[in-house]
Design a protein around this motif. Structure first.
Motif: not given
Ligand code: AMP
Ligand code: GLY
Length: 431
Positions: A112, A150, A164, A194-197, A201, A223, A282
């Motif tokens: 990442k 996050v 999260v 990381e900034e939480r967005l 999705e 999920k 997102m």
């Molecule tokens: P990932 O394994 O990277 O798909 O992350 C799993 C879940 O975490 C994502 O489907 C999002 O719901 C949440 N997530 C990941 N990054 C962020 C972010 N920067 N802001 C908010 N939610 C996030």
């Protein structure tokens, strides 16, 4: 001339890949290594046979030997772990055609930190972030940072490396588990904060040969384990495509601002990306931003996308491997497809294995339904039993999403194993 193909992996995604490849007029036999109870069938009118081969996904010499002995025309790699370990490079070096990115290109998912730096460098929209290799510095940053964040393990963590949490103390505990207790092994040596967005999705998967990129219809995964998005995160409990709240104009914009710049940037860096590029996105108030990249087909996204593919998957994948995707016209069926995951009792925590499964033949007779096996095995009497957390994916096509969902849920009524659980709200509210 009809040819033989090899699919590497053993889940619902690989069953769906074998299912689609067996419908190609170019394919006479599909091998799945190692496969599951659903990836074995005899040939019949218009359908090539499929066989399992007991070679594991990390046994590269064994897989290469199989591909050579059986004169495999194309190998499609399902999971990220062998891709990140360089399976595509090993096949290419052995002179074997393969669909999937090289080890260097698979870094888009496997690191990442790499993906975030790459996006920043190429102006691809994503959340602000900091990368840390020191626990003390990361911990200090967490206690100082303003606004919600996050926490992410940089490496591969089987979908569990993203934390999260609203509570700062809990977030710091998670950081400690990641960096000091090494719960994800080396994958947690580097972390991203990381900034939480926020926003809805959507997953956009795309075929690429390193130059041309063609998006597939967008999909949305569910999920959380239980209805109303409650309970722990899972590998995915259900999915649907297309996504009614994402328009074609938005897909075009995603291609222009995210997908094409990614493919161009990877090529310019000397690590061309070929295979499936999966962008987890997102929709924020500032437009679509990348949450993550995956270097492969999604699971369970594949189980809803491939039933709508009208064109020949073998032709598309071969064209990607041969850098001539621009010659292929990729067509999709109208309508929608939904899949519901039937999970083992206790999943995503501890669950039993070896429970007998009934009703599969009856469920498969439902109109426009395909039952893809995920965690299944065959017992000593040749009967199907559970063998994993996510056991089956019941996919159905319909003229629209409500019809697809109705067909999937009707077919599920015929299937039984003890303690089976599934979400009853897949596709509800379209979000
Ligand atoms: P990932 O394994 O990277 O798909 O992350 C799993 C879940 O975490 C994502 O489907 C999002 O719901 C949440 N997530 C990941 N990054 C962020 C972010 N920067 N802001 C908010 N939610 C996030
Ligand atoms: N469905 C999420 C993934 O394949 O990573």
């Amino acid at each position: 001339m009809a040819q033989k193909v090899l699919v590497i992996g053993s889940g619902g995604r690989e069953h769906a890949l074998a299912w689609a490849l067996a419908r190609s007029s170019r394919v006479e036999r599909v091998y799945v290594a190692p496969g599951n109870a659903g990836t074995v069938w005899a040939s019949s009118d218009g359908l090539a046979e499929s066989r399992n081969v007991p070679v594991s996904v990390d046994d590269f010499p064994g897989l290469i030997a199989l591909a050579k002995t059986e004169n495999i025309a194309l190998t499609i790699v399902g999971p990220e772990v062998p891709l990140a370990a360089g399976i595509a490079d090993a096949f290419t070096e052995a002179g074997l055609p393969v669909f999937g990115p090289s080890k260097a290109a698979a870094q888009l998912e496997a690191s990442k930190a790499f993906a975030k730096d790459f996006m920043k460098k190429h102006g691809i929209p994503t959340g602000d972030y900091r990368t840390f290799t020191s626990f003390e510095q990361a911990d200090k940053y967490l206690s100082e940072v303003s606004g919600p964040v996050v926490l992410k393990a940089s490496g591969l963590a089987a979908g569990k490396g993203v934390i999260v949490l609203d509570n700062l103390d809990k977030l710091r505990q998670a950081l400690r588990r990641m960096m000091q207790d090494k719960v994800f092994g080396e994958a947690g040596d580097t972390v991203i904060i990381e900034e939480r967005l926020s926003g809805p999705e959507v997953s956009v998967l795309a075929f690429s040969d390193g130059k041309t990129i063609v998006p597939m219809p967008p999909a949305r995964d569910h999920k959380r384990a239980f209805d109303n998005d409650e309970g722990p995160n899972t590998g995915g409990m259900g999915c649907y495509t297309p996504v009614p709240d994402v328009s074609q104009a938005e897909i075009d914009e995603i291609k222009r601002t995210i997908l094409q710049p990614t493919i161009d940037g990877m090529r310019e860096q000397g690590t061309p990306y070929s295979g499936v590029l999966y962008a987890g996105l997102m929709r924020t108030t500032e437009g679509f931003k990348v949450i993550e990249f995956n270097c492969r087909f999604g699971d369970p996204e594949t189980q809803v996308i491939l039933p709508l593919l009208e064109s020949d998957l073998f032709d598309i994948a071969k064209a990607c491997a041969e850098e001539r995707l621009n010659e292929i016209d990729i067509r999709w069926k109208k309508g929608a497809c939904a899949t519901v995951v039937l999970a083992s009792p206790g999943y995503p925590d501890q669950y039993p294995k070896g429970l007998s499964i009934s009703g599969l033949d009856k469920a498969a007779l439902h109109k426009s339904v395909s039952v893809f096996h995920a965690g299944t095995a065959i017992d000593g009497n040749g009967l199907p039993i559970t063998g994993g957390g996510r056991v089956l994916n019941v996919s159905a096509v319909g003229s629209d999403l409500p019809e697809a969902l109705k067909r999937a849920y009707n077919a599920i009524e015929d299937i039984h194993f003890d303690g089976m659980h599934f979400r009853r709200d897949i596709g509800k509210n379209y979000a």
